[in-house]
Design a protein around this motif. Structure first.
Motif, PDB file in Angstrom:
ATOM      1  N   ASN A  17       9.375  12.579  -4.012  1.00 47.66           N
ATOM      2  CA  ASN A  17      10.341  11.494  -4.053  1.00 47.66           C
ATOM      3  C   ASN A  17       9.605  10.171  -3.822  1.00 47.66           C
ATOM      4  OD1 ASN A  17       9.969  11.124  -1.295  1.00 47.66           O
ATOM      5  ND2 ASN A  17      11.862  12.151  -0.733  1.00 47.66           N
ATOM      6  N   GLU A  18      10.339   9.078  -3.874  1.00 44.27           N
ATOM      7  CA  GLU A  18       9.724   7.748  -3.809  1.00 44.27           C
ATOM      8  C   GLU A  18       8.959   7.519  -2.507  1.00 44.27           C
ATOM      9  OE1 GLU A  18      11.359   3.226  -3.415  1.00 44.27           O
ATOM     10  OE2 GLU A  18      12.343   4.523  -4.869  1.00 44.27           O
ATOM     11  N   ASN A  19       9.550   7.860  -1.388  1.00 47.89           N
ATOM     12  CA  ASN A  19       8.902   7.587  -0.101  1.00 47.89           C
ATOM     13  C   ASN A  19       7.641   8.412   0.104  1.00 47.89           C
ATOM     14  OD1 ASN A  19      10.826   5.684   0.649  1.00 47.89           O
ATOM     15  ND2 ASN A  19      12.194   7.264   1.430  1.00 47.89           N
ATOM     16  N   ILE A  20       7.671   9.684  -0.285  1.00 52.04           N
ATOM     17  CA  ILE A  20       6.475  10.521  -0.169  1.00 52.04           C
ATOM     18  C   ILE A  20       5.391  10.004  -1.097  1.00 52.04           C
ATOM     19  CG2 ILE A  20       5.560  12.846  -0.509  1.00 52.04           C
ATOM     20  CD1 ILE A  20       7.335  12.587   1.943  1.00 52.04           C
ATOM     21  N   SER A  21       5.756   9.609  -2.311  1.00 54.96           N
ATOM     22  CA  SER A  21       4.778   9.053  -3.252  1.00 54.96           C
ATOM     23  C   SER A  21       4.115   7.805  -2.695  1.00 54.96           C
ATOM     24  CB  SER A  21       5.436   8.722  -4.589  1.00 54.96           C
ATOM     25  OG  SER A  21       5.899   9.871  -5.216  1.00 54.96           O
ATOM     26  N   THR A  25       0.189   7.671  -1.841  1.00 55.63           N
ATOM     27  CA  THR A  25      -0.595   6.668  -2.559  1.00 55.63           C
ATOM     28  C   THR A  25      -1.299   5.733  -1.587  1.00 55.63           C
ATOM     29  OG1 THR A  25       0.943   6.756  -4.397  1.00 55.63           O
ATOM     30  CG2 THR A  25      -0.459   4.824  -4.267  1.00 55.63           C
ATOM     31  N   SER A  26      -0.594   5.306  -0.569  1.00 56.16           N
ATOM     32  CA  SER A  26      -1.192   4.407   0.419  1.00 56.16           C
ATOM     33  C   SER A  26      -2.302   5.092   1.196  1.00 56.16           C
ATOM     34  CB  SER A  26      -0.115   3.898   1.376  1.00 56.16           C
ATOM     35  OG  SER A  26       0.851   3.170   0.657  1.00 56.16           O
ATOM     36  N   PHE A  27      -2.114   6.367   1.474  1.00 57.12           N
ATOM     37  CA  PHE A  27      -3.150   7.134   2.171  1.00 57.12           C
ATOM     38  C   PHE A  27      -4.408   7.241   1.311  1.00 57.12           C
ATOM     39  CE2 PHE A  27      -5.120  11.213   3.300  1.00 57.12           C
ATOM     40  CZ  PHE A  27      -5.442  10.932   4.620  1.00 57.12           C
ATOM     41  N   VAL A  28      -4.250   7.545   0.025  1.00 54.79           N
ATOM     42  CA  VAL A  28      -5.401   7.627  -0.885  1.00 54.79           C
ATOM     43  C   VAL A  28      -6.075   6.262  -1.006  1.00 54.79           C
ATOM     44  CG1 VAL A  28      -6.079   8.003  -3.296  1.00 54.79           C
ATOM     45  CG2 VAL A  28      -4.544   9.606  -2.167  1.00 54.79           C
ATOM     46  N   PHE A  29      -5.274   5.225  -1.127  1.00 50.73           N
ATOM     47  CA  PHE A  29      -5.820   3.869  -1.228  1.00 50.73           C
ATOM     48  C   PHE A  29      -6.622   3.506   0.023  1.00 50.73           C
ATOM     49  CE2 PHE A  29      -5.343  -0.804  -0.977  1.00 50.73           C
ATOM     50  CZ  PHE A  29      -5.890  -1.144  -2.197  1.00 50.73           C
ATOM     51  N   LEU A  50       1.167   0.001   1.149  1.00 47.44           N
ATOM     52  CA  LEU A  50       2.611   0.236   1.325  1.00 47.44           C
ATOM     53  C   LEU A  50       3.414  -0.919   0.730  1.00 47.44           C
ATOM     54  CD1 LEU A  50       2.864   1.580   4.994  1.00 47.44           C
ATOM     55  CD2 LEU A  50       3.281   2.864   2.894  1.00 47.44           C
ATOM     56  N   LEU A  51       2.966  -2.129   1.000  1.00 47.23           N
ATOM     57  CA  LEU A  51       3.638  -3.314   0.476  1.00 47.23           C
ATOM     58  C   LEU A  51       3.592  -3.343  -1.054  1.00 47.23           C
ATOM     59  CD1 LEU A  51       4.942  -6.139   0.971  1.00 47.23           C
ATOM     60  CD2 LEU A  51       2.616  -7.026   0.926  1.00 47.23           C
ATOM     61  N   TYR A  52       2.412  -3.118  -1.622  1.00 42.57           N
ATOM     62  CA  TYR A  52       2.280  -3.131  -3.085  1.00 42.57           C
ATOM     63  C   TYR A  52       3.144  -2.060  -3.741  1.00 42.57           C
ATOM     64  CZ  TYR A  52      -1.815  -6.214  -2.727  1.00 42.57           C
ATOM     65  OH  TYR A  52      -2.664  -7.249  -2.482  1.00 42.57           O
ATOM     66  N   CYS A  53       3.196  -0.877  -3.143  1.00 41.71           N
ATOM     67  CA  CYS A  53       4.009   0.201  -3.713  1.00 41.71           C
ATOM     68  C   CYS A  53       5.496  -0.153  -3.680  1.00 41.71           C
ATOM     69  CB  CYS A  53       3.767   1.500  -2.968  1.00 41.71           C
ATOM     70  SG  CYS A  53       2.170   2.250  -3.307  1.00 41.71           S
ATOM     71  N   LYS A  54       5.947  -0.720  -2.573  1.00 41.21           N
ATOM     72  CA  LYS A  54       7.353  -1.114  -2.503  1.00 41.21           C
ATOM     73  C   LYS A  54       7.673  -2.199  -3.526  1.00 41.21           C
ATOM     74  CE  LYS A  54      10.211   0.372  -0.066  1.00 41.21           C
ATOM     75  NZ  LYS A  54      11.121   1.487  -0.422  1.00 41.21           N
ATOM     76  N   VAL A  55       6.740  -3.132  -3.705  1.00 39.91           N
ATOM     77  CA  VAL A  55       6.937  -4.177  -4.719  1.00 39.91           C
ATOM     78  C   VAL A  55       7.025  -3.549  -6.099  1.00 39.91           C
ATOM     79  CG1 VAL A  55       5.794  -6.106  -5.887  1.00 39.91           C
ATOM     80  CG2 VAL A  55       5.912  -6.053  -3.404  1.00 39.91           C
ATOM     81  N   LYS A  56       6.148  -2.599  -6.379  1.00 39.62           N
ATOM     82  CA  LYS A  56       6.156  -1.942  -7.686  1.00 39.62           C
ATOM     83  C   LYS A  56       7.463  -1.191  -7.915  1.00 39.62           C
ATOM     84  CE  LYS A  56       3.544   1.202 -10.601  1.00 39.62           C
ATOM     85  NZ  LYS A  56       4.468   0.962 -11.635  1.00 39.62           N
TER      86      LYS A  56
END
Length: 86
Positions: A17-21, A25-29, A50-56
């Motif tokens: 789901n979105e939150n796990i993704s 992603t943030s962990f890998v980054f 985390l910020l960039y992913c939420k923006v995306k």
């Protein structure tokens, strides 16, 4: 290039789901930034991701361009702020 591929692969993976993704992603980054040598840099990379992913996820067509713009600003500030502080 590698960062974009890893991030988009995990974000668009349909198994999460979105939150796990976003967290994965943030962990890998953040892990990609371990070479910087400072744990603080890794934590900052995680938070920024985390910020960039939420923006995306919240952009109109889930475009990566707002994230690219934010990354460019972040890199620019990292280059210029030390000159103003000294």
């Amino acid at each position: 290039y590698k960062k974009i591929v890893k991030k988009t692969y995990i974000i668009f993976n349909k198994h999460y789901n979105e939150n796990i993704s976003i967290l994965l992603t943030s962990f890998v980054f953040a892990l990609v930034h371990v070479y910087n040598g400072s744990i603080m840099n890794v934590v900052i990379a995680f938070v920024i991701s985390l910020l960039y992913c939420k923006v995306k996820f919240n952009s109109n067509n889930r475009s990566i361009f707002p994230c690219m713009f934010g990354h460019a600003i972040n890199d620019s500030l990292n280059q210029w702020i030390p000159y103003f502080i000294l």
